[in-house]
Write a protein that holds these residues in place. Sequence first.
Motif, PDB file in Angstrom:
ATOM      1  N   CYS A   1     -29.038  57.541   9.492  1.00  0.00           N
ATOM      2  CA  CYS A   1     -27.750  56.568  10.011  1.00  0.00           C
ATOM      3  C   CYS A   1     -26.707  56.765   9.234  1.00  0.00           C
ATOM      4  O   CYS A   1     -26.083  55.760   8.864  1.00  0.00           O
ATOM      5  CB  CYS A   1     -28.571  55.622   9.772  1.00  0.00           C
ATOM      6  SG  CYS A   1     -29.100  54.584   8.924  1.00  0.00           S
ATOM      7  N   GLU A   2     -26.982  58.288   8.500  1.00  0.00           N
ATOM      8  CA  GLU A   2     -25.632  58.822   7.111  1.00  0.00           C
ATOM      9  C   GLU A   2     -24.347  58.688   8.693  1.00  0.00           C
ATOM     10  O   GLU A   2     -24.449  59.576   9.626  1.00  0.00           O
ATOM     11  CB  GLU A   2     -25.686  59.846   6.397  1.00  0.00           C
ATOM     12  CG  GLU A   2     -26.016  58.786   5.314  1.00  0.00           C
ATOM     13  CD  GLU A   2     -25.173  60.219   4.580  1.00  0.00           C
ATOM     14  OE1 GLU A   2     -24.267  60.602   4.316  1.00  0.00           O
ATOM     15  OE2 GLU A   2     -26.685  60.501   3.270  1.00  0.00           O
ATOM     16  N   PRO A   3     -23.147  57.647   8.818  1.00  0.00           N
ATOM     17  CA  PRO A   3     -22.452  58.127   9.580  1.00  0.00           C
ATOM     18  C   PRO A   3     -21.362  59.660   8.973  1.00  0.00           C
ATOM     19  O   PRO A   3     -21.598  60.297   8.195  1.00  0.00           O
ATOM     20  CB  PRO A   3     -21.112  57.182   8.338  1.00  0.00           C
ATOM     21  CG  PRO A   3     -21.866  56.303   7.979  1.00  0.00           C
ATOM     22  CD  PRO A   3     -22.718  56.317   7.113  1.00  0.00           C
ATOM     23  N   PHE A   4     -21.429  60.249  10.593  1.00  0.00           N
ATOM     24  CA  PHE A   4     -21.344  61.297  10.665  1.00  0.00           C
ATOM     25  C   PHE A   4     -19.587  61.497  11.112  1.00  0.00           C
ATOM     26  O   PHE A   4     -18.738  60.889  11.721  1.00  0.00           O
ATOM     27  CB  PHE A   4     -21.779  62.378  11.978  1.00  0.00           C
ATOM     28  CG  PHE A   4     -21.226  63.631  11.922  1.00  0.00           C
ATOM     29  CD1 PHE A   4     -21.604  64.525  11.243  1.00  0.00           C
ATOM     30  CD2 PHE A   4     -20.761  64.195  13.264  1.00  0.00           C
ATOM     31  CE1 PHE A   4     -21.311  65.797  11.191  1.00  0.00           C
ATOM     32  CE2 PHE A   4     -20.229  65.107  13.236  1.00  0.00           C
ATOM     33  CZ  PHE A   4     -20.977  66.006  12.619  1.00  0.00           C
ATOM     34  N   GLY A   5     -18.492  62.112  10.230  1.00  0.00           N
ATOM     35  CA  GLY A   5     -17.093  62.334  10.361  1.00  0.00           C
ATOM     36  C   GLY A   5     -16.780  61.075  10.322  1.00  0.00           C
ATOM     37  O   GLY A   5     -15.210  61.011  10.646  1.00  0.00           O
ATOM     38  N   ARG A   6     -17.286  60.076   9.503  1.00  0.00           N
ATOM     39  CA  ARG A   6     -16.668  58.942   9.348  1.00  0.00           C
ATOM     40  C   ARG A   6     -16.589  58.370   7.983  1.00  0.00           C
ATOM     41  O   ARG A   6     -16.447  57.365   7.402  1.00  0.00           O
ATOM     42  CB  ARG A   6     -16.804  57.924  10.285  1.00  0.00           C
ATOM     43  CG  ARG A   6     -17.227  58.061  11.067  1.00  0.00           C
ATOM     44  CD  ARG A   6     -18.088  56.950  11.812  1.00  0.00           C
ATOM     45  NE  ARG A   6     -16.912  55.867  11.954  1.00  0.00           N
ATOM     46  CZ  ARG A   6     -16.520  54.738  12.668  1.00  0.00           C
ATOM     47  NH1 ARG A   6     -16.368  55.132  13.867  1.00  0.00           N
ATOM     48  NH2 ARG A   6     -16.346  53.694  12.470  1.00  0.00           N
ATOM     49  N   PRO A   7     -15.557  59.325   6.748  1.00  0.00           N
ATOM     50  CA  PRO A   7     -15.339  59.194   5.572  1.00  0.00           C
ATOM     51  C   PRO A   7     -14.960  58.294   5.135  1.00  0.00           C
ATOM     52  O   PRO A   7     -15.307  57.839   3.800  1.00  0.00           O
ATOM     53  CB  PRO A   7     -14.439  60.618   5.655  1.00  0.00           C
ATOM     54  CG  PRO A   7     -13.771  60.948   6.327  1.00  0.00           C
ATOM     55  CD  PRO A   7     -14.696  60.482   7.467  1.00  0.00           C
ATOM     56  N   ARG A   8     -14.146  56.957   6.527  1.00  0.00           N
ATOM     57  CA  ARG A   8     -13.602  55.958   5.010  1.00  0.00           C
ATOM     58  C   ARG A   8     -14.254  55.018   5.368  1.00  0.00           C
ATOM     59  O   ARG A   8     -14.382  53.968   5.775  1.00  0.00           O
ATOM     60  CB  ARG A   8     -12.465  56.352   6.010  1.00  0.00           C
ATOM     61  CG  ARG A   8     -11.091  57.173   5.882  1.00  0.00           C
ATOM     62  CD  ARG A   8     -10.806  57.279   4.100  1.00  0.00           C
ATOM     63  NE  ARG A   8     -10.640  56.159   3.803  1.00  0.00           N
ATOM     64  CZ  ARG A   8     -10.460  56.300   2.436  1.00  0.00           C
ATOM     65  NH1 ARG A   8     -11.274  57.188   1.655  1.00  0.00           N
ATOM     66  NH2 ARG A   8      -9.878  55.213   1.725  1.00  0.00           N
ATOM     67  N   ALA A   9     -15.457  55.054   6.680  1.00  0.00           N
ATOM     68  CA  ALA A   9     -16.259  53.493   7.253  1.00  0.00           C
ATOM     69  C   ALA A   9     -16.991  53.280   5.837  1.00  0.00           C
ATOM     70  O   ALA A   9     -16.801  54.036   4.739  1.00  0.00           O
ATOM     71  CB  ALA A   9     -17.363  54.372   8.002  1.00  0.00           C
ATOM     72  N   ARG A  10     -17.190  52.196   5.394  1.00  0.00           N
ATOM     73  CA  ARG A  10     -17.281  51.705   4.504  1.00  0.00           C
ATOM     74  C   ARG A  10     -18.638  52.143   3.200  1.00  0.00           C
ATOM     75  O   ARG A  10     -19.023  52.370   2.282  1.00  0.00           O
ATOM     76  CB  ARG A  10     -17.737  49.890   4.768  1.00  0.00           C
ATOM     77  CG  ARG A  10     -18.429  48.397   3.805  1.00  0.00           C
ATOM     78  CD  ARG A  10     -17.925  48.055   3.406  1.00  0.00           C
ATOM     79  NE  ARG A  10     -17.687  46.979   3.565  1.00  0.00           N
ATOM     80  CZ  ARG A  10     -16.641  46.134   4.840  1.00  0.00           C
ATOM     81  NH1 ARG A  10     -17.622  45.566   5.839  1.00  0.00           N
ATOM     82  NH2 ARG A  10     -15.589  45.473   4.282  1.00  0.00           N
ATOM     83  N   LEU A  11     -19.451  52.352   4.557  1.00  0.00           N
ATOM     84  CA  LEU A  11     -21.241  52.969   3.704  1.00  0.00           C
ATOM     85  C   LEU A  11     -21.114  54.151   3.285  1.00  0.00           C
ATOM     86  O   LEU A  11     -21.570  54.490   2.259  1.00  0.00           O
ATOM     87  CB  LEU A  11     -22.179  52.933   5.409  1.00  0.00           C
ATOM     88  CG  LEU A  11     -23.068  53.464   5.029  1.00  0.00           C
ATOM     89  CD1 LEU A  11     -24.207  53.362   3.586  1.00  0.00           C
ATOM     90  CD2 LEU A  11     -24.601  53.892   6.126  1.00  0.00           C
ATOM     91  N   SER A  12     -19.675  55.334   4.410  1.00  0.00           N
ATOM     92  CA  SER A  12     -20.005  56.544   3.536  1.00  0.00           C
ATOM     93  C   SER A  12     -18.515  56.292   2.170  1.00  0.00           C
ATOM     94  O   SER A  12     -19.036  57.195   1.501  1.00  0.00           O
ATOM     95  CB  SER A  12     -18.502  57.193   4.469  1.00  0.00           C
ATOM     96  OG  SER A  12     -19.169  57.060   5.797  1.00  0.00           O
TER      97      SER A  12
END
Lengths: 563, 175
Positions: free
Chosen positions: B89-100
């Motif tokens: 569940c690593e965010p894909f294509g969302r480098p600015r998301a908190r988890l990323s």
Amino acid sequence: MTPSGPVLHQAEIVVIGTGPAGVSACWPLVEAGRDVLVLDAGHGPTKNLAPDRPSLAILRGHARDGAGRHFQDEELLGNHLLGADLAGLRDVKDHSPKLRTAAARGFTAGYLAANRITTENFSLVGALAQGGLSNVWGAGVSLYDDVDLGAAAYGAEGVRAQDLAGSYRRVAERIGISGAETDERLGDGTSLPMQPPIALSAQASHLLSRSGRRGQNARQNAHMILGRTRNAVLTRELPAGPAGRNPCTQDNMCMWGCAKRAVYCSADELPLLRRHRNFRELSNIVATAILRDGDGYLVEAVDRRDGAPIRVQARNIVLAAGAVPSTRLALQLLEHFEVDVRLQSSPAVSFAMLIPAMLGQPLASEGFALAQLTIRCHVPGADRPDALAFGSVFGAEGVSAADLMAQLPLTRAGAISFIRHLVSSLAIGLVYLPGEYSDNRLRLSRPDEAGLSAMSIRGGVRSDTPAAFKALGRLMTWQMLRCGGVILPGSMRQMSPGAEVHYGASLPMGGAMVSKAGELRAAPGVFIVDGASLPRVAAKHHTFTMMANADRIALHLAARLGA
Amino acid sequence: MPMGNGNVRHLLHLETGGRASVFMPLGVGRVSLAALEAEARVLLRYVACKEPSQHMIDQYRQGVLLSDDAVPARLPMLIRRHPPLLRFCEPFGRPRARLSRRLKLAVMIAEASPQGIRRMFSAGQNAAIVTVLRLAGLLIIEALLLPSRLVFGLLCASDAAPEPSGNAQQDRGSS
């Protein structure tokens, strides 16, 4: 605005800024015996690096130290790679990773507020530090030719390559350039005094040798040229150079700041300038305005330590505060309010590239992490001769793994496995387009009740820039394949406007406001020597040209004052 | 018929606040050092494949607190118990998301620690064919993970970090 309050300092020439342009302007003036006062927003070194810092290979455990031991100390490891103050954990978005790994915490702090600049869709990077952004310079050296200078567009008022030739040589002798005579494939000429080149990494050697073989094919040559990069990095002692600058030891720690100070930083030259009695400096001072004062000018400034106002009277002002702050000071002096002024930047993309021939190779025990190869190609589909893209190739081993992973569309766990097995065969590329592909606007507001103006920047790119990058991506993918490199699908990332830190040409020499000598036409005696006065921002690295231009303008000023 | 976000959340009991929730918002809306420490353990364990040292956890906590966004990331209970599952569940294509961003922080810390370095830079010399086979295997796994990342990553990245406007963050020079 009208002058008021006491004058605290007087000088024949005031130079604003101690970045590469400011220092390059100081030398001809000081050596000509002129009375020079430098206003510097910084104070002291920006980051203290232990000169005995181990190499990256020792820190990462694939080489042993001088006593044959593996490096084990967790705290020291963190200090070397993240900084004792954890400055290396900052989020610098898509700016150069050196801003977090090589720059001290707070390096860029306060820059916008002090210069009263606001941004929209534009990442303006600047530093209120001695040496300015040269503290984190990638040290790539390129020479502008007549096309890069846009000489044809300005006619007789245009600056030409031959006008800069002598200054290029003087600056090269002063700062130390390493490279090879064979770099002429990139159009950089062969007349510079140069130190021996830094040894190429195995990856760079492979790409270059394949490129050379393919380069026999004239058709391929017309598409993309790959050559060695010249760097402002010492490979030998510099005669009469600053104390403390030592030749590169290839410790691969360039991205974390050069502890040997082999990479040029203009702050290193200040002790040499201080030996001259006609050179003075005021530190921690930010210039806020320039006012007319009889035959000369008054520089209004603020002491950053206590906010105290400072006033300096001078006949001549040399602006080297950085492209945007210098433009702000000049527009304010000329009362050029509420008018859009174009600022060029170089739209850029980065990519990761696999070199299959290097698969399975062990990590190198030494290396050089700044650019080793330079790419030059014509933008596909563009009919203008100046539509030349320019770029650099870096070995991936000397880059932080966190930054490498940001290039990969994999999970972190997958990216770690990927890097573990492939880092020795990976390279990173960075390609710039010329400034015409940017669409940034500066605007200076009318002064408020306190008499203060503010500068706003609205960033953007020309409508055909995404298509140009797409075409460039296709060309690079194919051409790199021919050179033995595979650009990883999904790794090509366009940087946000300004993030590449190539700004300039807001007040071009030869244009309506600035003469060929870099002097404001409506304010004689005020010269602009930084990126703001470059006729255009070519895709090439522009710092070396900016320094040569500052040297040229200062020589002109010294000759005029001496006459 | 495509399944909406709400349906997926319902099926997985991901709604926050209910007793059946397996989704632990670790102190969302306030800075909780304990929550950040728990988050540090999960993410550092995930990237370094080893229990992190207290030194690394302290560095992580300081790194978060020095950033512009000190709110703990939302992590499902299952992932808190089994950090390697984060790969699904690593965010894909969302480098600015908190988890990323937190994962990037964890990698920065791991690569400056002995255990992280052993994980990242100890492959040594291998035959090219072995490396190619490993690479092929890795890419197959990543391709298989992609659908799961697209779905669950969206949920894990739903607590987006506030984005500083213009140069605000960089200008503070503190994050």
